[in-house]
Structures are given as C-alpha cells and as structure tokens.
Design a protein around this motif. Structure first.
Motif, PDB file in Angstrom:
ATOM      1  N   LYS A  33       0.866  -1.206  -0.066  1.00  0.00           N
ATOM      2  CA  LYS A  33       0.036   0.018  -0.231  1.00  0.00           C
ATOM      3  C   LYS A  33       0.772   1.295  -0.002  1.00  0.00           C
ATOM      4  O   LYS A  33       0.184   2.371  -0.073  1.00  0.00           O
ATOM      5  CB  LYS A  33      -1.084  -0.109   1.166  1.00  0.00           C
ATOM      6  CG  LYS A  33      -1.845  -1.179   1.447  1.00  0.00           C
ATOM      7  CD  LYS A  33      -2.630  -1.213   2.631  1.00  0.00           C
ATOM      8  CE  LYS A  33      -3.958  -2.139   2.281  1.00  0.00           C
ATOM      9  NZ  LYS A  33      -4.632  -2.195   3.702  1.00  0.00           N
ATOM     10  N   THR A  35       2.629   4.398  -1.334  1.00  0.00           N
ATOM     11  CA  THR A  35       2.473   4.988  -2.633  1.00  0.00           C
ATOM     12  C   THR A  35       3.752   5.583  -3.102  1.00  0.00           C
ATOM     13  O   THR A  35       4.819   5.397  -2.547  1.00  0.00           O
ATOM     14  CB  THR A  35       1.632   6.372  -2.425  1.00  0.00           C
ATOM     15  OG1 THR A  35       2.248   7.085  -1.346  1.00  0.00           O
ATOM     16  CG2 THR A  35       0.216   5.710  -2.013  1.00  0.00           C
ATOM     17  N   ARG A  36       4.036   6.213  -4.215  1.00  0.00           N
ATOM     18  CA  ARG A  36       5.180   6.679  -5.113  1.00  0.00           C
ATOM     19  C   ARG A  36       5.639   7.795  -4.154  1.00  0.00           C
ATOM     20  O   ARG A  36       5.109   8.593  -3.506  1.00  0.00           O
ATOM     21  CB  ARG A  36       4.605   7.185  -6.257  1.00  0.00           C
ATOM     22  CG  ARG A  36       6.018   7.540  -6.976  1.00  0.00           C
ATOM     23  CD  ARG A  36       5.446   8.111  -8.560  1.00  0.00           C
ATOM     24  NE  ARG A  36       6.993   8.528  -9.087  1.00  0.00           N
ATOM     25  CZ  ARG A  36       7.157   7.625  -9.989  1.00  0.00           C
ATOM     26  NH1 ARG A  36       7.155   6.604 -10.210  1.00  0.00           N
ATOM     27  NH2 ARG A  36       8.605   8.163 -10.745  1.00  0.00           N
ATOM     28  N   ALA A  38       6.640   7.621  -1.062  1.00  0.00           N
ATOM     29  CA  ALA A  38       6.277   7.679   0.338  1.00  0.00           C
ATOM     30  C   ALA A  38       7.238   7.506   1.307  1.00  0.00           C
ATOM     31  O   ALA A  38       7.199   8.048   2.461  1.00  0.00           O
ATOM     32  CB  ALA A  38       5.221   6.347   0.367  1.00  0.00           C
ATOM     33  N   GLY A  57       7.218  12.615   1.069  1.00  0.00           N
ATOM     34  CA  GLY A  57       6.758  11.565   1.936  1.00  0.00           C
ATOM     35  C   GLY A  57       7.376  11.619   3.324  1.00  0.00           C
ATOM     36  O   GLY A  57       7.406  12.659   4.141  1.00  0.00           O
ATOM     37  N   SER A 142       8.509  -1.603  -2.945  1.00  0.00           N
ATOM     38  CA  SER A 142       7.319  -1.003  -2.644  1.00  0.00           C
ATOM     39  C   SER A 142       6.111  -2.105  -3.180  1.00  0.00           C
ATOM     40  O   SER A 142       4.942  -2.013  -2.835  1.00  0.00           O
ATOM     41  CB  SER A 142       6.836   0.180  -3.387  1.00  0.00           C
ATOM     42  OG  SER A 142       7.218   0.326  -4.619  1.00  0.00           O
TER      43      SER A 142
END
Length: 521
Positions: A33, A35-36, A38, A57, A142
């Motif tokens: 979960k 995100t880019r 993050a 992030g 990720s």
C-alpha cells in the motif's frame, strides 16, 4: 523518536517532519500500500545535503536495525542489519585482524547509508568505493517483495542500489567483505608541498607506495603561497594495537553560534597553525586509527561551527533575517507592544505572510497579508511599497499583489465607512508625524512639502535616535555575509529592500508619541 531531529548533517535543509518507525515502514511496504515517494530510508544523518530528506513523504528511521548477524573470522565477511554503524563493525572485527576495506571520514555512518551513498575513503586509488566490497544485501521494495541481491542474483537491482541514494527500496541487511590488516594503528607521514603542481608530482608516487593518501590544501593562502598544503600518507602498522577504541566525542559544541565562527581571519590563523603543527616533521609517526581516519569524530556536533551562516543559503532564510531583527525591534517597545493587541496580531500575520512569500506559497501569502491589513488597515502603506518593489523588479509574486489588491479595495470601503481622512494623511502620519489619533490631521497635499518635512525629520532622527549605529551594524553584517559568499535570490532581495525602506520610514518620526513599530519590518 520523540524530540529527535531527523536532519542532514550539513543543516542546510529543514529537518524531516514526517518520520515512521522501521517496523511500521516494513509492514506498509509488505502490504503493497506504499505510494510513490512515500518512504525514504534515514540512517544516522551524516549526509551533508538533502539526500536523507523526503519532502514528498516520510523518512524511515533505520537505526533500530542494529544487529550484527554473523561474522566469518576466516574470510572477513560480516553480515549485519542496515542500521549498524561502521564503528560497531570495526569494534566487532578488530580483534580478529579485520578492518573495513573502505572507510569514510566518520565512523558514525550506517551500513545501509554507506551502501546507498557508495562512500569513498582515503584509499580510493587502490580499493575503489564502498560498494566494491559489498557481497550481497536484502532489499524491501514497494511491491511488497524482499529481494536478495548480489553480483549474480538480481544483478541489475544490485548495481542500481549501490549509490542509489535509497531510491530503490529499503536495505534491510547486507554482507560486506572486510580486509585483513596487521593492526588498526596507522603509520602516517606528512609531506608539505608548495603548490598544486608539486602536489601532483608527489601524489603519483604516493599512490603507488601507500594504502591511504589524502591532501590538505590551504585555500586561503594567496600570492606565492597559493595552493600550498600537506600530503598525508598512511599504512597499517605492522606492530600496533588490535583494540577498537571507544567511539564517542570527548568534546561537544553545545549550541549553534549566532555568528560565523569560521570566518576568514580565524581560518587564516587556523590554517597557518595547522600547517605548522602537522608539517613541522616529515618523519613517519604511528597514530591510532581514529586520529588518522576520524579526527572530527572526537568533537560532538562540530558541524554547528561552520553552519552558523550556511542557513542563509537555504530558501528564503536570508530574507527572514530582517524579520528576526524586526522581532527584536518590537521587543524594545515592551509596554507599548504588550498594550497594542491589534499591532501584535498584525505583526504575527505579517510574519506569516512574509514567510509564505519567501517560500513561494502564493495563496497563503495573499491570505495572510490581507488578514494583516484587516487587523491594521493603516498598514496599506507597507503593502503598497511591497507591491511597487515587486513590479519594479518584475517579480511574479501574485500572492502579494493579490493581497495588496484585495486590501486596496477594502481600504477604500473602510475609509468611506469610517470617514477616514485618506491615504495621503496616512502616508504623512506614518513617515513624518505620529499621534494617538488623526482627528483634525490635515497635512498639505504637496510632494515638495512632504520631502522637506521628511528631510528635516530625518536630520532630527539621526541626531536623536540610534539608526546610524543600526545602519552601520547592518552594513557590516551585510559585508560579512557578502564576503562569505552568500547571495540574495530575487525574492529575498526585494524583501530586504522593503525592510530597509520600512526602517527608514520609521526613523524620521521625530515628533512621534508612539513607537513606529506597528509593522514588524
């Protein structure tokens, strides 16, 4: 992690605000979960720039991953978690006669950070970078998968992660190959050189004959001494200690000085003394490894010494320096400031608006400056000066211009509703005469009369007030900053000019019955 500051060692960027514990970051990545942008790994914060910061992030505190998992005393291969410090690896391997093949200028670097930055040492000519001695590592990405990477397994990801600045994922653990050494002590030789040309002549031979080679150059020396310095060479002593010394600072810089300690006069004297002390003897001498590799590790927070003015290079920081001065000016008028609640509210809003301006936050700039005007409508004068400067210097700062435009419309409405005398008495009131109120105040509407009154009050202000001293100090500080190499960006320059005009606006008020400190610049 409460109270910790996750900052770069150079202190040139603001500390990271969003920090996530290692366990939570691992769980987030494994869930798929994340995100880019993050997450970004944060080791021990020894990077000088912003490489360990993540404005988009959160940063992951990797230091809890601090276990050494295995060590082969025959081959020198050690496996450890990414948060282990190089000082811990030295202490663990030293009794067995091993030492990191490549070591940077501080031992307080995490294993993961050394890999991500692919650090180098004083033996680059022989051993290459730190990444040349990495056997393998585990990398959590990720996509939720943990990758085992080596020169033969997932080789492309292995190569991309070494020197990848943490952008390929979180390094959880790694195996590196240490080098066998006869002892930890170093036989050091210091050789003076006259200029850069002589340095290159010495360095070529030194590279062939020595494991470690590093040069120190006196960059402040001029004339015939330009380029002089010292060439240090070192090799592990055949007969020396295998005991790792305690990794810690004997001294510490307790706070960041408010001025530049490492200024040119101090550094000139220091360089001369350092060259004399280190170069007075060219005979080899045996020193401890910490003296040779980590001379500055013995002083805690030493980076505070040379960072005292470096903050000026960060975005908008120099522009905020006048604001800090304005706060001190406000403090001088203690009783009046405490009694003038609208003034303090106006000051707080203006400070917020200026900060938003130098940070390029246009919506926040417009909103805060308009609210500051509403707190004290007579400060339309300052917003007008600001707007004129922005237009004159062709600065596209629509936030301030929008704030001024909205304030101007509201100003005429408020003036009509409150039967205010208008902008000309306001300008005269601010820069020539000040009273408790403006009842019956009707100065002549004449530019010539205004300039005459301004000149007369300026003469009185210089003779009665301390603005000459303040101006001299400001010019001295500006000269020092300029000599130190700090330049204003466009926004900061406009704000400094605005501040200067505001100060000179205040100074001529020789007949003022209240201190001219409504607007905090």
């Amino acid at each position: 992690m409460a109270g910790e500051r996750f900052q770069s060692f150079g202190l040139a960027t603001p500390p990271a605000l969003d920090v996530i514990p290692t366990d939570d970051a691992v769980a987030l990545l494994k869930s798929g979960k994340a995100t880019r942008n993050a997450l970004l790994a944060y080791g021990n914060g020894r990077s000088y720039g912003d490489s360990c910061q993540n404005e988009a992030g959160m940063v992951v505190d990797m230091r809890p991953l601090n276990r050494i998992r295995a060590f082969n005393a025959e081959t020198g291969v050690i496996e450890a978690e990414a948060g282990v410090l190089l000082s811990d690896i030295i202490a663990h391997a030293a009794p067995y006669g091993f030492f990191p093949a490549v070591i940077p200028g501080t031992q307080f670097v995490t294993l993961g950070g050394a890999i991500a930055n692919d650090v180098h040492g004083k033996n680059h000519h022989r051993r290459g970078t730190f990444g040349c001695h990495v056997e393998s590592f585990t990398l959590l990405r990720s996509d939720g998968r943990t990758h085992y990477c080596s020169a033969t397994d997932d080789a492309r990801l292995f190569a991309a992660t070494i020197g990848g600045m943490g952008l390929t994922g979180l390094i959880l653990s790694a195996s590196i190959r240490l080098t066998r050494v006869p002892s930890l002590d170093i036989v050091e030789t210091a050789t003076p050189f006259r200029d850069v040309g002589e340095f290159f002549e010495l360095a070529e031979a030194a590279d062939r004959a020595n494991e470690y080679v590093v040069a120190w150059i006196d960059q402040l020396a001029g004339g015939h001494r330009r380029g002089r310095g010292l060439l240090f060479t070192g090799n592990h002593a055949e007969h020396g200690s295998h005991a790792a010394l305690r990794a810690g600072a004997n001294l510490s810089v307790p706070f960041q000085p408010p001025f530049n300690v490492l200024n040119r006069p101090f550094l000139t004297a220091f360089n001369a003394a350092y060259r004399w002390k280190k170069g007075r003897s060219t005979a080899p001498r045996q020193v401890g490894y910490q003296v040779f590799f980590f001379p500055l590790d013995g002083v805690g927070n030493w980076n505070r010494l040379y960072i005292a003015l470096l903050w000026l290079r960060s975005e908008g920081a120099l522009a905020l320096a006048p604001v800090a001065g304005a706060v001190l000016m406000m403090a001088e008028f203690g009783d009046a400031a405490r009694a003038a609640t609208p003034d303090l509210l106006c000051s707080a809003l203006f400070l917020g608006g200026l900060f938003a301006y130098v940070r390029g936050r246009e919506v926040a700039t417009a909103t805060l400056l308009f609210l500051a005007f509403m707190a004290r409508p007579d400060n339309i004068v300052f917003l007008a000066i600001f707007a004129i400067l922005l237009v004159a210097f062709r600065q596209r700062a629509w936030g301030e211009l929008a704030g001024f435009a909205a304030s101007l419309v509201a100003y005429f409405a408020i003036s009509h509703w409150a039967q205010h005398p208008g902008w000309w008495p306001h300008l005269w009131f601010f820069s020539i005469e000040q009273h408790y109120n403006m009842d019956g105040f009707d100065p002549p509407f004449s530019a010539v009369a205004y300039l005459r009154a301004f000149a007369a009050s300026l003469v009185r202000a210089i003779s009665l007030n301390s603005w000459v001293g303040v101006s001299v100090l400001a010019l001295a500080g500006w000269y020092a900053a300029s000599r130190a190499g700090f330049k204003l960006d466009h926004r900061a320059g406009i704000l400094l000019r605005h501040w200067s005009l505001a100060c000179w606006r205040s100074s001529p008020s020789s007949r003022s019955t209240t201190p001219a400190s409504i607007f905090p610049i």
